[in-house]
Design a protein around this motif. Sequence first.
Motif, PDB file in Angstrom:
ATOM      1  N   PHE A 156      35.710  27.413  39.617  1.00 22.91           N
ATOM      2  CA  PHE A 156      36.513  27.800  40.782  1.00 22.91           C
ATOM      3  C   PHE A 156      37.783  28.517  40.346  1.00 22.91           C
ATOM      4  N   GLN A 157      38.456  27.974  39.347  1.00 23.70           N
ATOM      5  CA  GLN A 157      39.725  28.563  38.924  1.00 23.70           C
ATOM      6  C   GLN A 157      39.533  29.911  38.240  1.00 23.70           C
ATOM      7  N   VAL A 158      38.564  30.017  37.341  1.00 23.12           N
ATOM      8  CA  VAL A 158      38.433  31.277  36.596  1.00 23.12           C
ATOM      9  C   VAL A 158      37.884  32.407  37.444  1.00 23.12           C
ATOM     10  N   LEU A 159      37.163  32.083  38.523  1.00 17.85           N
ATOM     11  CA  LEU A 159      36.686  33.147  39.408  1.00 17.85           C
ATOM     12  C   LEU A 159      37.832  33.797  40.164  1.00 17.85           C
ATOM     13  N   LYS A 160      38.971  33.138  40.219  1.00 22.77           N
ATOM     14  CA  LYS A 160      40.132  33.682  40.929  1.00 22.77           C
ATOM     15  C   LYS A 160      40.969  34.530  39.973  1.00 22.77           C
ATOM     16  N   GLY A 161      40.436  35.734  39.685  1.00 26.15           N
ATOM     17  CA  GLY A 161      41.146  36.686  38.837  1.00 26.15           C
ATOM     18  C   GLY A 161      40.472  36.979  37.529  1.00 26.15           C
ATOM     19  N   GLY A 162      39.475  36.182  37.132  1.00 29.93           N
ATOM     20  CA  GLY A 162      38.833  36.359  35.843  1.00 29.93           C
ATOM     21  C   GLY A 162      37.636  37.284  35.851  1.00 29.93           C
ATOM     22  N   GLY A 163      37.385  37.945  36.967  1.00 26.36           N
ATOM     23  CA  GLY A 163      36.248  38.843  37.055  1.00 26.36           C
ATOM     24  C   GLY A 163      34.954  38.075  37.213  1.00 26.36           C
ATOM     25  N   GLY A 164      34.318  38.175  38.368  1.00 22.39           N
ATOM     26  CA  GLY A 164      33.140  37.368  38.653  1.00 22.39           C
ATOM     27  C   GLY A 164      31.985  37.604  37.708  1.00 22.39           C
ATOM     28  N   SER A 165      31.850  38.830  37.184  1.00 26.69           N
ATOM     29  CA  SER A 165      30.679  39.146  36.362  1.00 26.69           C
ATOM     30  C   SER A 165      30.745  38.543  34.971  1.00 26.69           C
ATOM     31  N   ASN A 166      31.786  37.770  34.677  1.00 29.31           N
ATOM     32  CA  ASN A 166      31.829  37.038  33.414  1.00 29.31           C
ATOM     33  C   ASN A 166      31.084  35.717  33.472  1.00 29.31           C
ATOM     34  N   TYR A 167      30.735  35.244  34.657  1.00 20.12           N
ATOM     35  CA  TYR A 167      30.228  33.885  34.803  1.00 20.12           C
ATOM     36  C   TYR A 167      28.940  33.790  35.614  1.00 20.12           C
ATOM     37  N   ILE A 212      43.618  32.026  37.629  1.00 16.47           N
ATOM     38  CA  ILE A 212      43.579  32.219  36.176  1.00 16.47           C
ATOM     39  C   ILE A 212      44.488  33.356  35.726  1.00 16.47           C
ATOM     40  N   LEU A 213      45.274  33.937  36.639  1.00 14.67           N
ATOM     41  CA  LEU A 213      46.013  35.160  36.364  1.00 14.67           C
ATOM     42  C   LEU A 213      47.175  34.982  35.391  1.00 14.67           C
ATOM     43  N   GLY A 214      47.625  33.755  35.192  1.00 15.91           N
ATOM     44  CA  GLY A 214      48.664  33.520  34.201  1.00 15.91           C
ATOM     45  C   GLY A 214      50.063  33.880  34.635  1.00 15.91           C
ATOM     46  N   LEU A 215      50.269  34.138  35.910  1.00 11.82           N
ATOM     47  CA  LEU A 215      51.601  34.520  36.363  1.00 11.82           C
ATOM     48  C   LEU A 215      52.578  33.351  36.393  1.00 11.82           C
ATOM     49  N   ASP A 216      52.080  32.136  36.174  1.00  8.75           N
ATOM     50  CA  ASP A 216      53.004  31.008  36.087  1.00  8.75           C
ATOM     51  C   ASP A 216      53.917  31.126  34.876  1.00  8.75           C
ATOM     52  N   GLN A 217      53.562  32.037  33.929  1.00  2.96           N
ATOM     53  CA  GLN A 217      54.414  32.267  32.778  1.00  2.96           C
ATOM     54  C   GLN A 217      55.553  33.242  33.080  1.00  2.96           C
ATOM     55  N   VAL A 218      55.549  33.846  34.274  1.00  2.00           N
ATOM     56  CA  VAL A 218      56.582  34.808  34.678  1.00  2.00           C
ATOM     57  C   VAL A 218      57.511  34.119  35.668  1.00  2.00           C
ATOM     58  N   GLU A 226      46.545  30.132  27.410  1.00  2.84           N
ATOM     59  CA  GLU A 226      45.966  29.033  28.180  1.00  2.84           C
ATOM     60  C   GLU A 226      44.852  29.521  29.094  1.00  2.84           C
ATOM     61  N   SER A 227      45.094  30.636  29.780  1.00  3.05           N
ATOM     62  CA  SER A 227      44.058  31.197  30.644  1.00  3.05           C
ATOM     63  C   SER A 227      42.864  31.673  29.822  1.00  3.05           C
ATOM     64  N   SER A 228      43.124  32.283  28.667  1.00  2.52           N
ATOM     65  CA  SER A 228      42.032  32.743  27.809  1.00  2.52           C
ATOM     66  C   SER A 228      41.127  31.586  27.415  1.00  2.52           C
ATOM     67  N   ALA A 229      41.740  30.467  27.056  1.00  5.44           N
ATOM     68  CA  ALA A 229      40.958  29.298  26.658  1.00  5.44           C
ATOM     69  C   ALA A 229      40.099  28.791  27.815  1.00  5.44           C
ATOM     70  N   LYS A 230      40.643  28.785  29.020  1.00  5.82           N
ATOM     71  CA  LYS A 230      39.888  28.323  30.181  1.00  5.82           C
ATOM     72  C   LYS A 230      38.727  29.267  30.495  1.00  5.82           C
ATOM     73  N   MET A 231      38.946  30.571  30.380  1.00  2.25           N
ATOM     74  CA  MET A 231      37.878  31.526  30.661  1.00  2.25           C
ATOM     75  C   MET A 231      36.765  31.420  29.621  1.00  2.25           C
ATOM     76  N   LYS A 232      37.129  31.289  28.355  1.00  2.00           N
ATOM     77  CA  LYS A 232      36.127  31.132  27.300  1.00  2.00           C
ATOM     78  C   LYS A 232      35.300  29.865  27.514  1.00  2.00           C
ATOM     79  N   ALA A 233      35.976  28.779  27.868  1.00  2.00           N
ATOM     80  CA  ALA A 233      35.277  27.513  28.088  1.00  2.00           C
ATOM     81  C   ALA A 233      34.322  27.607  29.268  1.00  2.00           C
ATOM     82  N   ALA A 234      34.758  28.243  30.355  1.00  2.00           N
ATOM     83  CA  ALA A 234      33.903  28.382  31.537  1.00  2.00           C
ATOM     84  C   ALA A 234      32.696  29.263  31.236  1.00  2.00           C
ATOM     85  N   SER A 235      32.917  30.346  30.501  1.00  2.00           N
ATOM     86  CA  SER A 235      31.807  31.220  30.136  1.00  2.00           C
ATOM     87  C   SER A 235      30.783  30.475  29.294  1.00  2.00           C
TER      88      SER A 235
END
Length: 499
Positions: free
Chosen positions: A207-218, A392-398, A464-473
Amino acid sequence: MSGRVVLFLLASVAAVAQAQNSTCCEALRGSGLEYVYFRDTPAYQERNISYFSVSAQLDPICFVQPTGTADVVKTVNILVKHPACLDTKFAVRSGGHMQWAGSNNIDDGVTVDLGLMNSTTLESNGIAAVQPGARWGAVYEALDPFNYTVVGGREHAVGVAGFLTGGGNSFFSARFGFAADTVKNFEVVLANGEVVNANLNENSDLFQVLKGGGGSNYGIVTRFDMYAVAITKLWGGVGIWDTSYREQHINAHIKWVDNVEKYPPGSTVMAFTYQPVLGGSVILNFHHDTEGHVAAPAFDDFLAIPQVSNTFRIASHTEMADELELPYGYRNVWFTTAVRNDPRIYNKIVDLHNQLTEEWKSEGDPDFMAETNFQAIPRSFTEHSLANGGNILGLDQVNENVVMNLFVIAVRTRDLEVKATEKIKAYGAQIEAFAASVDGLVDWRYLNYAGGGYQDPLASYGEESSAKMKAASAKYDPTGIFQTKSPAGFKLSNSRAGS
């Protein structure tokens, strides 16, 4: 070995590959899928020319159009498991509005075109069930009679799936955040043919990674369940100003970004554009009020500047989206950055836009468009996201309100596109270098605006987002089908985020 023999062997290999891929298309058609279009058919040509950017009009062996989730399952199972398809790659397309070659189409493979899956249904619980192949204008048109809408794209022809899985900036984003954060549930077909739901309670990592991580990765998203928004009419439209008012507009936009959280109903995009149809270079502003307040005080600094013309009025969400349609028939080359809200950076970007425009005129091309636009990305977007399970956009770092910039040139021919791409990359590098020199570069890129092949939005989301996307994939596509067999789009396998 002579060069002639090498060329003959390469041509033979290509011919064999095309024959194998054609056999895969025959397997799709033979499975009972009704809409499989080969190159020599009018339906094939219609689907290929329907892409927004000519750059994305490639040469698949065939298009297959599923009509529902069951068809998508059948399509995936054949593409992944059928002996005739083991060496055939595929792409997934929803609306076809992503601008670069290879983003949503493929040469000598199969394009899974979701265009027939385009319905929108308002459920009794206030959820809008939206299929992935719908265009936003049609979504709004379906919901308008019920005085509801959803947080979606600002242009009629933008497709649902790509927009949402890339994040999605909207008229309503100051009120609700990115459009992806208003999705309650994703229905997804995985590479093994399984259909799963992804929401706060089921498959929450997906659910989280589909929000900004590009659907075709999963997987392939086959339905978006979105929170509907009660609405009547919007106020807004497009204003045109002379470029002599540049300083006033930049000052007004800086103030807007600093104060956007104080007036959530408002939305504005400021663009410096060159378009022959507009008589050359002008300043455009797209102002919208999602609660229908006419010329609210938040827009005062812009509206006080003498205008050439405007279309500001009260109208439906559908009508507002129809107005912002971009012209088809061009090859679009884009570059995006995020920067601090600093007038020095605005002015540098506008100077570079003007320089590119003048340079391109010297190419002898009378039919091109060039634009640079500025959009607020306030800290409140992250707050809305966190309230809905996080994206998953990582804007919490801004930790500040920042500005998203899109730098564009659109041309007519392939040769000109090659030149334009090199120029855009060079100008983009200058933007980033200058912003960095005044401590104003923000390490974040909006996926839906990024340039394919030379920008890496997924990596910009942070470790952090990269790790979550890799794990979900790895979890939902353990054999890497959507990384290797389906190369279209921004892939983790091609990103520093996936390394």
